[in-house]
Motif scaffolding. Structure first.
Motif, PDB file in Angstrom:
ATOM      1  N   ASN A 166       8.189  15.656  -5.419  1.00 48.52           N
ATOM      2  CA  ASN A 166       8.514  16.739  -6.457  1.00 48.52           C
ATOM      3  C   ASN A 166       7.532  17.701  -6.848  1.00 48.52           C
ATOM      4  N   TRP A 167       6.182  17.249  -6.971  1.00 51.27           N
ATOM      5  CA  TRP A 167       5.386  18.274  -7.318  1.00 51.27           C
ATOM      6  C   TRP A 167       4.689  18.672  -5.963  1.00 51.27           C
ATOM      7  N   ARG A 168       4.583  18.076  -4.914  1.00 48.72           N
ATOM      8  CA  ARG A 168       4.135  18.719  -3.678  1.00 48.72           C
ATOM      9  C   ARG A 168       4.970  19.774  -3.307  1.00 48.72           C
ATOM     10  N   THR A 202       0.670  -1.127   0.077  1.00 48.22           N
ATOM     11  CA  THR A 202       0.113   0.044   0.196  1.00 48.22           C
ATOM     12  C   THR A 202       0.829   1.366  -0.026  1.00 48.22           C
ATOM     13  N   GLU A 203       2.256   1.289   0.102  1.00 46.05           N
ATOM     14  CA  GLU A 203       3.175   2.291  -0.164  1.00 46.05           C
ATOM     15  C   GLU A 203       3.022   3.431   0.720  1.00 46.05           C
ATOM     16  N   CYS A 204       2.164   3.004   2.025  1.00 46.51           N
ATOM     17  CA  CYS A 204       2.004   4.177   2.895  1.00 46.51           C
ATOM     18  C   CYS A 204       1.218   5.167   2.460  1.00 46.51           C
ATOM     19  N   VAL A 205       0.007   4.848   1.863  1.00 47.88           N
ATOM     20  CA  VAL A 205      -0.917   6.160   0.984  1.00 47.88           C
ATOM     21  C   VAL A 205      -2.278   5.594   1.888  1.00 47.88           C
ATOM     22  N   GLN A 252       8.141   9.147  -5.741  1.00 45.47           N
ATOM     23  CA  GLN A 252       6.860   8.935  -6.239  1.00 45.47           C
ATOM     24  C   GLN A 252       6.349   7.708  -6.115  1.00 45.47           C
ATOM     25  N   VAL A 253       4.802   7.383  -5.796  1.00 44.58           N
ATOM     26  CA  VAL A 253       4.482   6.081  -6.004  1.00 44.58           C
ATOM     27  C   VAL A 253       4.179   5.440  -7.467  1.00 44.58           C
ATOM     28  N   CYS A 304       8.546   5.569   2.203  1.00 42.95           N
ATOM     29  CA  CYS A 304       7.322   5.808   2.900  1.00 42.95           C
ATOM     30  C   CYS A 304       7.871   7.013   3.981  1.00 42.95           C
ATOM     31  N   ALA A 305       9.041   7.019   4.445  1.00 46.49           N
ATOM     32  CA  ALA A 305       9.614   7.805   5.201  1.00 46.49           C
ATOM     33  C   ALA A 305       9.525   9.529   4.907  1.00 46.49           C
ATOM     34  N   LEU A 306       9.898   9.457   3.772  1.00 45.65           N
ATOM     35  CA  LEU A 306      10.019  10.774   2.876  1.00 45.65           C
ATOM     36  C   LEU A 306       8.465  11.365   2.981  1.00 45.65           C
ATOM     37  N   ARG A 307       7.494  10.441   2.594  1.00 53.66           N
ATOM     38  CA  ARG A 307       6.154  10.834   2.429  1.00 53.66           C
ATOM     39  C   ARG A 307       5.442  11.370   3.776  1.00 53.66           C
TER      40      ARG A 307
END
Length: 393
Positions: free
Chosen positions: A307-309, A212-215, A282-283, A259-262
């Protein structure tokens, strides 16, 4: 017997050998054409194939950690758990709370290089099961409590927290058995290179075997909320940990690093610092492991693009460490991210981004183990000393 124990595999292999011997002995006696002989042959073949499939399944599961316990395998749906109130006691290891409970099935006994001694001398690693108050998710984790946690002199002190996340599909156990995270933290702390810190070791796949990529998946597992809200709430209910995000950090390798960066950039009110070893920015869609995490919602997918965020949303107050090697496959993407973020950090000093690169190494534990000590030192330097204390009793 634990699901992830090697002993269970050996038992099944022994059983398979006994079944094979039984087939060799019984097959001539079942050579007739009657129904009893026919069903006897089918029964024996079915049993031996089931046993062989079980051995293969256990071996694959032990390698990739899809299920860490019998609870994961037999009762994976934890979204309907009835949760009680947050326990009032915060003085020591959990035992009676509803959000944090001891976990027996963990594989912890297979890790043989943990520091040996009294908890007040070397600290202690416990296996726990954490249940989310918001998401209803539940997962087994490990927690390292430093020696100071057991020292009466620090009985009113709260401690900084580092959440360590494994890659996918590795289990939380890989942070002990392969990366040696608490072992390295203890060595750094006893030599004064790292402040006494509680380290929580978890896997990012809270809905295994899906990545789930921590989303927060629309209509699915709320993985980000789990790590940003549920895990801190549960730990604060059971341990003497800081209430301030400035004293909480998150660290991970591979998927855990992403995940840590997000979490640090999207949830700075939960984690004030992050260190990412060989993470993505990015995911990346993976039809085999994750599927369409955003349900076709491109706007939501874009919000998880770091990057976008950083270029389109308010810049958070956070400290980041990017760690990799110059021969890593995603090194060009890392260079691109650092180049893009440089003017942002110049204009917004509340965000700091540091980097550390080895000249060579791949996407392997060998590289991550070499990078671990410097990463832990950095994140310790960027975690604020907790100002809150336990009330006098």
């Amino acid at each position: 017997m634990e699901l992830t124990s090697s002993a269970l595999v050996y038992v099944m292999v022994t059983f398979a050998l006994l079944i094979t011997a039984a087939v060799l002995w019984l097959w001539p006696r079942l050579a007739g054409s009657g129904p009893v002989h026919l069903f006897g042959r089918l029964g024996i073949l079915t049993i031996i194939q089931v046993v062989l499939l079980a051995i293969c399944g256990l071996t694959v599961n032990n390698t990739y950690g899809f299920y860490t316990s019998w609870h994961d395998l037999l009762a994976p749906d934890t979204s309907q758990l009835a949760l009680g109130p947050v326990p009032g006691g915060k003085g020591g290891p959990p035992g009676g709370g509803t959000l944090v409970q001891p976990a027996e099935e963990s594989g912890l006994s297979t890790v043989t290089d943990l520091p040996q001694g009294k908890p007040e001398e070397v600290g202690r690693v416990d296996s726990i099961r954490v249940t989310g108050k918001v998401t209803g998710l539940s997962d087994q984790m490990f927690i390292y409590l430093p020696p100071e946690y057991f020292n009466p002199k620090y009985s009113r002190e709260r401690f900084p927290v580092l959440l360590a996340l494994a890659g996918f599909p590795a289990p939380a156990l890989a942070l002990l058995s392969d990366l040696h995270t608490p072992q390295t933290a203890w060595d750094l702390q006893r030599t004064g290179r790292m402040a006494p810190t509680i380290v929580v070791l978890a896997r990012p796949a809270v809905a295994a075997p899906r990545d789930t990529e921590c989303v927060d998946v629309p209509g699915g597992p709320q993985s980000e909320t789990w790590f940003a809200k549920d895990v801190p709430t549960a730990l604060r209910s059971a341990y003497r940990v800081s209430r301030s995000a400035a004293s909480w950090g998150v660290f991970g390798y591979s998927t855990g690093g992403a995940c840590a960066l997000r979490l640090a950039l999207r949830d700075p009110d939960a984690y004030g610092a992050a260190a990412a070893l060989h993470g993505d920015y990015q995911v990346v869609p993976d039809p085999w492991a994750s599927g369409d995490l955003f349900g076709g919602n491109q706007e939501l997918a874009q919000s998880y693009d770091l990057n976008w965020r950083l270029h389109n949303l308010p810049v958070p107050k956070s400290s980041l460490l990017i760690v990799s090697t110059r021969t890593e496959e995603n090194y060009p993407a890392t260079e691109q991210f650092l180049a893009a973020v440089a003017p942002i950090t110049s204009a917004h000093p509340e965000l700091t981004v540091d980097s550390l690169f080895l000249p060579d190494g791949g996407h392997t534990f060998d590289s991550w183990r070499r990078e671990l000590p410097a990463s832990l030192e950095w994140i310790s330097d960027h975690l604020a000393t907790p100002q809150d204390r336990e009330p006098r009793t």
